[in-house]
Scaffold this motif. Structure first.
Motif, PDB file in Angstrom:
ATOM      1  N   UNK A 189      39.518  -1.211  30.171  1.00 37.48           N
ATOM      2  CA  UNK A 189      38.988  -2.406  30.825  1.00 37.48           C
ATOM      3  C   UNK A 189      40.060  -3.487  30.939  1.00 37.48           C
ATOM      4  N   UNK A 190      41.097  -3.347  30.130  1.00 41.04           N
ATOM      5  CA  UNK A 190      42.274  -4.205  30.236  1.00 41.04           C
ATOM      6  C   UNK A 190      43.473  -3.369  29.810  1.00 41.04           C
ATOM      7  N   UNK A 191      44.659  -3.857  30.033  1.00 36.74           N
ATOM      8  CA  UNK A 191      45.852  -3.111  29.642  1.00 36.74           C
ATOM      9  C   UNK A 191      45.972  -3.016  28.134  1.00 36.74           C
ATOM     10  N   UNK A 192      46.880  -2.182  27.691  1.00 34.47           N
ATOM     11  CA  UNK A 192      47.108  -2.038  26.264  1.00 34.47           C
ATOM     12  C   UNK A 192      47.782  -0.723  25.945  1.00 34.47           C
ATOM     13  N   UNK A 193      47.803  -0.400  24.680  1.00 31.31           N
ATOM     14  CA  UNK A 193      48.405   0.842  24.207  1.00 31.31           C
ATOM     15  C   UNK A 193      47.492   1.498  23.192  1.00 31.31           C
ATOM     16  N   UNK A 194      47.548   2.814  23.156  1.00 31.56           N
ATOM     17  CA  UNK A 194      46.837   3.599  22.154  1.00 31.56           C
ATOM     18  C   UNK A 194      47.835   4.583  21.579  1.00 31.56           C
ATOM     19  N   UNK A 195      47.818   4.739  20.271  1.00 31.14           N
ATOM     20  CA  UNK A 195      48.713   5.693  19.619  1.00 31.14           C
ATOM     21  C   UNK A 195      47.911   6.841  19.031  1.00 31.14           C
ATOM     22  N   UNK A 196      48.382   8.047  19.286  1.00 35.27           N
ATOM     23  CA  UNK A 196      47.805   9.258  18.715  1.00 35.27           C
ATOM     24  C   UNK A 196      48.793   9.770  17.677  1.00 35.27           C
ATOM     25  N   UNK A 197      48.300  10.319  16.560  1.00 33.66           N
ATOM     26  CA  UNK A 197      49.181  10.844  15.518  1.00 33.66           C
ATOM     27  C   UNK A 197      48.789  12.283  15.199  1.00 33.66           C
ATOM     28  N   UNK A 198      49.802  13.135  15.052  1.00 32.21           N
ATOM     29  CA  UNK A 198      49.575  14.553  14.763  1.00 32.21           C
ATOM     30  C   UNK A 198      49.632  14.804  13.264  1.00 32.21           C
ATOM     31  N   UNK A 199      48.792  15.720  12.798  1.00 31.31           N
ATOM     32  CA  UNK A 199      48.900  16.128  11.395  1.00 31.31           C
ATOM     33  C   UNK A 199      49.905  17.275  11.228  1.00 31.31           C
ATOM     34  N   UNK A 218      53.976  10.351  16.392  1.00 31.32           N
ATOM     35  CA  UNK A 218      53.108   9.421  17.103  1.00 31.32           C
ATOM     36  C   UNK A 218      53.419   9.474  18.594  1.00 31.32           C
ATOM     37  N   UNK A 219      52.378   9.594  19.397  1.00 32.19           N
ATOM     38  CA  UNK A 219      52.482   9.538  20.851  1.00 32.19           C
ATOM     39  C   UNK A 219      51.732   8.290  21.295  1.00 32.19           C
ATOM     40  N   UNK A 220      52.439   7.349  21.898  1.00 27.54           N
ATOM     41  CA  UNK A 220      51.828   6.102  22.348  1.00 27.54           C
ATOM     42  C   UNK A 220      51.679   6.112  23.863  1.00 27.54           C
ATOM     43  N   UNK A 221      50.474   5.835  24.330  1.00 22.35           N
ATOM     44  CA  UNK A 221      50.171   5.768  25.754  1.00 22.35           C
ATOM     45  C   UNK A 221      49.909   4.312  26.107  1.00 22.35           C
ATOM     46  N   UNK A 222      50.500   3.850  27.214  1.00 23.78           N
ATOM     47  CA  UNK A 222      50.393   2.455  27.611  1.00 23.78           C
ATOM     48  C   UNK A 222      49.821   2.331  29.019  1.00 23.78           C
ATOM     49  N   UNK A 223      48.914   1.374  29.186  1.00 23.83           N
ATOM     50  CA  UNK A 223      48.396   1.002  30.498  1.00 23.83           C
ATOM     51  C   UNK A 223      48.647  -0.500  30.641  1.00 23.83           C
ATOM     52  N   UNK A 224      49.333  -0.895  31.705  1.00 22.22           N
ATOM     53  CA  UNK A 224      49.618  -2.317  31.907  1.00 22.22           C
ATOM     54  C   UNK A 224      48.383  -3.032  32.451  1.00 22.22           C
ATOM     55  N   UNK A 225      48.366  -4.350  32.309  1.00 26.71           N
ATOM     56  CA  UNK A 225      47.249  -5.142  32.825  1.00 26.71           C
ATOM     57  C   UNK A 225      47.039  -4.910  34.316  1.00 26.71           C
ATOM     58  N   UNK A 226      48.109  -4.666  35.055  1.00 29.17           N
ATOM     59  CA  UNK A 226      47.978  -4.465  36.499  1.00 29.17           C
ATOM     60  C   UNK A 226      47.272  -3.152  36.844  1.00 29.17           C
ATOM     61  N   UNK A 227      47.137  -2.250  35.889  1.00 26.40           N
ATOM     62  CA  UNK A 227      46.454  -0.969  36.107  1.00 26.40           C
ATOM     63  C   UNK A 227      45.132  -0.885  35.356  1.00 26.40           C
ATOM     64  N   UNK A 228      44.619  -2.018  34.898  1.00 27.89           N
ATOM     65  CA  UNK A 228      43.351  -2.017  34.157  1.00 27.89           C
ATOM     66  C   UNK A 228      42.224  -1.442  35.002  1.00 27.89           C
ATOM     67  N   UNK A 229      41.187  -0.971  34.334  1.00 32.14           N
ATOM     68  CA  UNK A 229      40.041  -0.393  35.028  1.00 32.14           C
ATOM     69  C   UNK A 229      40.117   1.106  35.223  1.00 32.14           C
ATOM     70  N   UNK A 230      41.195   1.746  34.780  1.00 29.73           N
ATOM     71  CA  UNK A 230      41.296   3.197  34.907  1.00 29.73           C
ATOM     72  C   UNK A 230      40.690   3.872  33.675  1.00 29.73           C
TER      73      UNK A 230
END
Length: 81
Positions: free
Chosen positions: A64-74, A25-37
């Motif tokens: 549109x807001x901060x958060x995290x997304x996780x990608x998973x490899x097969x 799993x690769x998790x990418x995070x964007x903080x609320x202070x960097x929202x809008x990218x």
């Protein structure tokens, strides 16, 4: 800055799916202070990607807001989220 925290609009190539173990799993995070990218996560080599809508040409995420997304490899040829 946290590991895998993105602070600006950018493209981020994913590693080859077969270069990591299945279930990695690769998790990418964007903080609320960097929202809008917007981030683009493209595959390497002949890999594919799959999202919940069935799209398969890379992931484009509008933060549109901060958060995290996780990608998973097969572990072979695909990344999904």
């Amino acid at each position: 800055l946290a590991i895998n925290e993105i602070q600006a609009t950018q493209s981020n190539p994913l590693p080859l799916a077969n270069s990591v173990s299945a279930g990695t799993i690769l998790t990418v995070t964007v903080t609320d202070s960097n929202q809008g990218i917007v981030t683009t996560h493209l595959v390497s080599g002949s890999d594919t990607t799959t999202d919940s809508s069935g799209n398969s040409d890379g992931f484009v995420i509008d933060w549109s807001k901060g958060g995290s997304v996780s990608f998973i490899s097969n572990g072979l040829d695909n990344w999904r989220y």
